[in-house]
Structure formats: structure tokens, C-alpha cells
Design an enzyme around this catalytic site. Structure first.
Site, PDB file in Angstrom:
ATOM      1  N   ASP A  55       0.860  -1.177   0.000  1.00 33.17           N
ATOM      2  CA  ASP A  55       0.000   0.000   0.000  1.00 33.17           C
ATOM      3  C   ASP A  55       0.903   1.234   0.000  1.00 33.17           C
ATOM      4  OD1 ASP A  55      -1.764   2.050   0.617  1.00 33.17           O
ATOM      5  OD2 ASP A  55      -2.801   0.915   2.188  1.00 33.17           O
ATOM      6  N   SER A  79      -6.281   6.641 -10.303  1.00 28.77           N
ATOM      7  CA  SER A  79      -5.981   7.120 -11.666  1.00 28.77           C
ATOM      8  C   SER A  79      -7.179   7.770 -12.352  1.00 28.77           C
ATOM      9  CB  SER A  79      -5.465   5.961 -12.512  1.00 28.77           C
ATOM     10  OG  SER A  79      -6.491   5.015 -12.672  1.00 28.77           O
ATOM     11  N   HIS A 116      -4.700  16.128 -16.563  1.00 27.88           N
ATOM     12  CA  HIS A 116      -5.704  16.708 -15.672  1.00 27.88           C
ATOM     13  C   HIS A 116      -5.102  17.664 -14.639  1.00 27.88           C
ATOM     14  CE1 HIS A 116      -8.742  14.562 -17.746  1.00 27.88           C
ATOM     15  NE2 HIS A 116      -8.044  13.440 -17.611  1.00 27.88           N
ATOM     16  N   TYR A 139      -8.244  14.493  -8.497  1.00 29.23           N
ATOM     17  CA  TYR A 139      -7.217  13.636  -9.089  1.00 29.23           C
ATOM     18  C   TYR A 139      -6.142  14.490  -9.782  1.00 29.23           C
ATOM     19  CZ  TYR A 139      -5.263  10.922 -12.979  1.00 29.23           C
ATOM     20  OH  TYR A 139      -4.415  10.369 -13.890  1.00 29.23           O
TER      21      TYR A 139
END
Ligand code: 15L
Length: 272
Positions: A55, A79, A116, A139
Site C-alpha cells: 500500500d 488514476s 488533468h 485527481y
């Protein structure tokens, strides 16, 4: 020119769509890969590769995984757009763990950033790599944060980074926007090779799109310094995809497309 890195390369997000492609392609080049993801690796393990489930929130696990590595290809984390609390752990805290590991190993980070991070630039604009961050989502904000963290670690600790602002990396373009933003898997893999094998990269930004005629939005990145020239193109798909646009004026106005339109509530009279 070397084609194989001297030290093993850590690939996070190895079980994701791009991670799986890269694991296969880079192993075929003869690279020694350390693969990691929170999800099991779904494919047969490539030659010279190991896989450890981890993780990104677990800093100790990331430090251990990076031991002896010369580069970290950081493709892990969320993502797509998710609620802020879901982005926070993997994409914000996880980034810190990646950069701490890179600092300790004196390793280079190749960060899978995204269009983005700048998604609220308009499609009518042409922007350089030093453009303003205009994230279009939580994101995208996490990707801008990652690029800023890379700058901190370069100026403070000399950790090199390549920030690859990936457009749309899929097997094929599937809509009109991707006629501009599409990045082929093969171009991505060749780019990763240049990101790792180029002797010095300092802080470099790359626009991650193939050689698409409609890509008029992005220019002036570090591709020449890295020796990367995209070879594929979305152009042959233009006939079938040019009319495949969304019904959202917001998505069609901004480079980030649907991410910009998600949860959009800006009153029209607040536009400059
Ligand atoms: C991204 O950053 C996403 O990871 C991917 O799923 C696509 O949405 C891509 O951008 C895109 O903009 O097409």
C-alpha cells in the site's frame, strides 16, 4: 548508449493497465524490475521481475521496496476522479513516501502525471510545459501536487524527476478528444526507456501524447533532451472518431474534457 539500467527499477501501480504494459515491455528489454501494487499482479511474472503487494500509505514498505533501485516509475495511486478522501492516501501521502525513498536511494523518479493537472486550460490554447497548473479534479490536483513535490526534492535534495503529463494512454483512441490526447502503449514504453536511460534529466516535463496532427494544445517540453520522438499517431482514426464528441459544452471547451465537466457548478456570470 546503454539500453539496460545499472540498477533495478521499481514500478508502482504494476497491476494497473499501464503498469502491466510497462512490466512486459521493459522486461522484454532485459530490465530488472521490482513490481508493486495494492492489487495482485494478474499476469505471469516477467523474467527478472519480482512482485510485492504493498500500500502506498505504508512508508516503510515503500522504503524497503526501493532499496538498491536507481529509478522509480511511479504509476501507482488513484488514476481517475474520486472523492477527496480517497485520493488523499495513495496520491498525496503515497507521493511523499515515493520521494522519501528516492531521496534515500538517490534514485530518479519518473512520475505518471496527467493532463488533468492542467485540464482547465481551454482547447483553443497552446501551452508550454511551464504553463500554470489548472487542475480539473481532485485527481488532477494530486498530480499537480506530485509535480510540485518533485520540485521540492530537486532543489532541496537533488532528486531528479521526469513528470510525464499523460494524455490518454489506451490501446486505441476512442473519441474525438483522443485524436489529440492519445498516447500509444509503444510510445509510452519508449518514453520510459528514455526517462530512465538519459544520463541527466534534472527536472523535466513531457507531454505524453503520440504524434497526433490534432495535438495543437501542448508544446515546448523536454523530449529533445531525452531523445524521445513518438512514433505512433491517432490520425488514422480521424475518419471514424472526428464526430464522436460529448454533449457537454464544458467538456468540449476544456483540455481535461469530461474531468472538467464532472460536478461542474460554476455560474456562467462568473466567467471572465
Ligand atoms: C487520465 O489521467 C486518466 O488516468 C485516464 O483514465 C484518462 O481519463 C485520461 O487521463 C484522459 O484524459 O483521457
Amino acid at each position: 548508449m546503454p539500453t539496460i539500467p545499472e540498477k533495478p527499477v521499481l514500478l508502482t501501480g504494476a497491476s494497473g493497465a499501464l503498469g502491466r504494459q510497462l512490466a512486459r515491455a521493459l522486461a522484454t528489454e532485459g530490465w530488472t524490475l521490482r513490481l508493486t501494487d495494492i492489487a495482485p499482479f494478474p499476469d505471469p511474472l516477467p523474467a527478472r521481475a519480482s512482485f510485492t503487494k504493498a500500500d502506498l500509505n505504508d512508508g516503510v514498505a515503500i522504503l524497503r521496496l526501493a532499496e538498491g533501485c536507481g529509478a522509480i516509475l511511479h504509476f501507482g495511486g488513484v488514476s481517475v476522479e474520486r472523492p477527496f478522501e480517497e485520493v488523499l492516501g495513495p496520491n498525496i501521502r503515497g507521493l511523499y513516501h515515493i520521494y522519501e525513498a528516492a531521496r534515500r536511494e538517490r534514485a530518479r523518479v519518473v512520475f505518471a502525471s496527467s493532463n488533468h493537472s492542467i485540464g482547465f486550460h481551454e482547447r483553443s490554447e497552446t501551452i508550454g510545459a511551464d504553463c500554470q497548473f489548472l487542475p480539473d479534479s481532485y485527481y488532477g490536483l494530486s498530480k499537480a501536487y506530485g509535480e510540485l513535490m518533485g520540485r521540492l526534492y530537486w532543489f532541496k535534495h537533488g532528486v531528479e524527476s521526469v513528470f510525464v503529463r499523460i494524455g490518454s494512454c489506451f490501446p486505441e483512441p476512442v473519441d474525438a478528444r483522443m485524436l489529440a490526447t492519445w498516447l500509444s502503449y509503444a510510445d509510452l514504453s519508449r518514453l520510459m526507456q528514455r526517462c530512465v536511460l538519459t544520463e541527466k534529466v534534472g527536472l523535466s516535463v513531457i507531454w505524453g501524447a503520440s504524434n497526433n496532427a490534432r495535438m495543437t494544445w501542448w508544446r515546448d517540453d523536454a523530449r529533445d533532451a531525452l531523445g524521445w520522438k513518438p512514433q505512433d499517431s491517432a490520425d488514422p482514426f480521424a475518419g471514424q472518431l472526428a464526430g464522436k464528441v460529448s454533449d457537454s459544452p464544458v467538456a468540449e471547451r476544456y483540455q481535461g474534457g469530461g474531468f472538467a465537466a464532472m460536478e461542474y457548478s460554476r455560474p456562467s456570470d462568473s466567467h471572465g
